[in-house]
Design a protein around this motif. Structure first.
Motif, PDB file in Angstrom:
ATOM      1  N   LYS A  87       0.817  -1.221   0.000  1.00  0.00           N
ATOM      2  CA  LYS A  87       0.000   0.000   0.000  1.00  0.00           C
ATOM      3  C   LYS A  87       0.848   1.267   0.000  1.00  0.00           C
ATOM      4  N   LYS A  88       2.104   1.155   0.419  1.00  0.00           N
ATOM      5  CA  LYS A  88       2.926   2.357   0.548  1.00  0.00           C
ATOM      6  C   LYS A  88       3.587   2.757  -0.764  1.00  0.00           C
ATOM      7  N   VAL A  89       3.977   1.773  -1.542  1.00  0.00           N
ATOM      8  CA  VAL A  89       4.643   2.072  -2.819  1.00  0.00           C
ATOM      9  C   VAL A  89       4.054   1.174  -3.904  1.00  0.00           C
ATOM     10  N   GLN A  90       3.425   1.780  -4.869  1.00  0.00           N
ATOM     11  CA  GLN A  90       2.793   1.011  -5.932  1.00  0.00           C
ATOM     12  C   GLN A  90       3.790   0.647  -7.034  1.00  0.00           C
ATOM     13  N   ASP A  91       4.592   1.611  -7.414  1.00  0.00           N
ATOM     14  CA  ASP A  91       5.537   1.387  -8.512  1.00  0.00           C
ATOM     15  C   ASP A  91       6.879   2.017  -8.144  1.00  0.00           C
ATOM     16  N   ILE A  92       7.838   1.193  -7.779  1.00  0.00           N
ATOM     17  CA  ILE A  92       9.140   1.684  -7.341  1.00  0.00           C
ATOM     18  C   ILE A  92      10.115   1.663  -8.523  1.00  0.00           C
ATOM     19  N   TYR A  94      13.280   3.650  -8.153  1.00  0.00           N
ATOM     20  CA  TYR A  94      14.613   3.965  -7.664  1.00  0.00           C
ATOM     21  C   TYR A  94      14.768   3.609  -6.185  1.00  0.00           C
ATOM     22  N   LEU A  95      16.001   3.227  -5.829  1.00  0.00           N
ATOM     23  CA  LEU A  95      16.421   3.098  -4.443  1.00  0.00           C
ATOM     24  C   LEU A  95      17.546   4.097  -4.209  1.00  0.00           C
ATOM     25  N   TYR A  96      17.647   4.588  -2.984  1.00  0.00           N
ATOM     26  CA  TYR A  96      18.681   5.559  -2.653  1.00  0.00           C
ATOM     27  C   TYR A  96      19.482   5.068  -1.443  1.00  0.00           C
ATOM     28  N   THR A  97      20.779   5.363  -1.471  1.00  0.00           N
ATOM     29  CA  THR A  97      21.658   5.017  -0.353  1.00  0.00           C
ATOM     30  C   THR A  97      22.730   6.089  -0.232  1.00  0.00           C
ATOM     31  N   GLY A 126       9.153  10.429   0.244  1.00  0.00           N
ATOM     32  CA  GLY A 126       8.736   9.330  -0.609  1.00  0.00           C
ATOM     33  C   GLY A 126       9.878   8.501  -1.170  1.00  0.00           C
ATOM     34  N   LYS A 127      11.116   8.928  -0.972  1.00  0.00           N
ATOM     35  CA  LYS A 127      12.255   8.157  -1.472  1.00  0.00           C
ATOM     36  C   LYS A 127      12.401   6.852  -0.693  1.00  0.00           C
ATOM     37  N   VAL A 128      12.714   5.776  -1.421  1.00  0.00           N
ATOM     38  CA  VAL A 128      12.961   4.481  -0.794  1.00  0.00           C
ATOM     39  C   VAL A 128      14.459   4.372  -0.518  1.00  0.00           C
ATOM     40  N   VAL A 129      14.822   4.202   0.749  1.00  0.00           N
ATOM     41  CA  VAL A 129      16.225   4.224   1.161  1.00  0.00           C
ATOM     42  C   VAL A 129      16.645   2.859   1.690  1.00  0.00           C
ATOM     43  N   VAL A 130      17.796   2.403   1.230  1.00  0.00           N
ATOM     44  CA  VAL A 130      18.382   1.158   1.733  1.00  0.00           C
ATOM     45  C   VAL A 130      19.791   1.478   2.221  1.00  0.00           C
TER      46      VAL A 130
END
Length: 226
Positions: A87-92, A94-97, A126-130
């Motif tokens: 529910k949080k991210v429908q279409d990812i 990019y990942l950021y680190t 909204g950025k996805v961070v790893v």
């Protein structure tokens, strides 16, 4: 050396020692330190769990800052599957680190199109961070049990707590707790409990380790794969 000179010398050494200790205390800590955590606990704590292929990478910097410490690596990905965070991210895309490993940045392979299992979190923008402390593993290196656990067993154990045992004795403090002993008994983090087990809540409310099986039984303590 006279007594007065000895006193002055001793006083000078004391002051120097004090100054050195003060400098050590205020010196900034550099580097990234990760506490050993069982993958299931990381799964439960993560906002997003995906299987993805890294297709491209580039270094980016915030437009409003010239500081090199704010640089990040942007990984372009091909999303294969979402295990958590639908529910949080429908279409990812990019990942950021962080760019620097000292700031917990992680280096992923974008040249050979490796598929990874990635536990990540989502920033306020909204950025996805790893990061280096997150669970990231090439998909092909996971055991079959680990792959099964991603679909339902880890979810079922998120009401349980997995505590890391560093020394003996190591005992559970509450019923809803599993003790992670791989490091203690096998002298490695990726031992039996990581590769072939999940901590599951039982029908009586307690939690215990479950070794993978095709389907969960009503009472699964000490169950094994056939």
């Amino acid at each position: 050396m006279t007594a007065d000179n000895m006193a002055v010398h001793a006083h000078g050494c004391t002051v120097l020692l004090f100054l050195l200790l003060a400098l050590v205390r205020v010196a900034p800590v550099r580097g990234c330190t990760c506490n050993p955590t069982h993958p299931q606990q990381q799964f439960c704590d993560a906002e997003l769990v995906i299987r993805a292929k890294i297709t491209r990478e580039k270094v980016i910097s915030p437009s409003n800052s010239s500081s090199s410490h704010l640089k990040m690596i942007q990984y372009e990905i091909k999303l294969m599957k979402v295990f958590k965070g639908f529910k949080k991210v429908q279409d990812i895309r990019y990942l950021y680190t962080p760019f620097f490993s000292s700031l917990c940045g992680i280096k992923l392979d974008s040249s050979s199109k490796v598929q990874y299992l990635i536990f990540a979190n989502i920033m306020s923008d909204g950025k996805v961070v790893v990061e280096l402390c997150d669970f990231v593993e090439p998909w092909k290196q996971l055991t079959m049990t680990q792959k099964k656990n991603l679909n339902y067993r880890y979810h079922m154990g998120c009401t349980c707590k997995i505590s890391t045992c560093h020394t003996l004795p190591c005992t559970a403090n509450v019923e809803k707790e599993c003790l992670w002993t791989d490091w203690l008994l096998e002298d490695k983090l990726a031992g039996e409990q990581v590769r072939n087990s999940a901590c599951i809540r039982r029908s009586d409310g307690s939690c215990s380790w479950y070794r993978g099986a095709p389907a969960l039984e009503k009472n699964f303590l000490d169950m094994n794969d056939p």
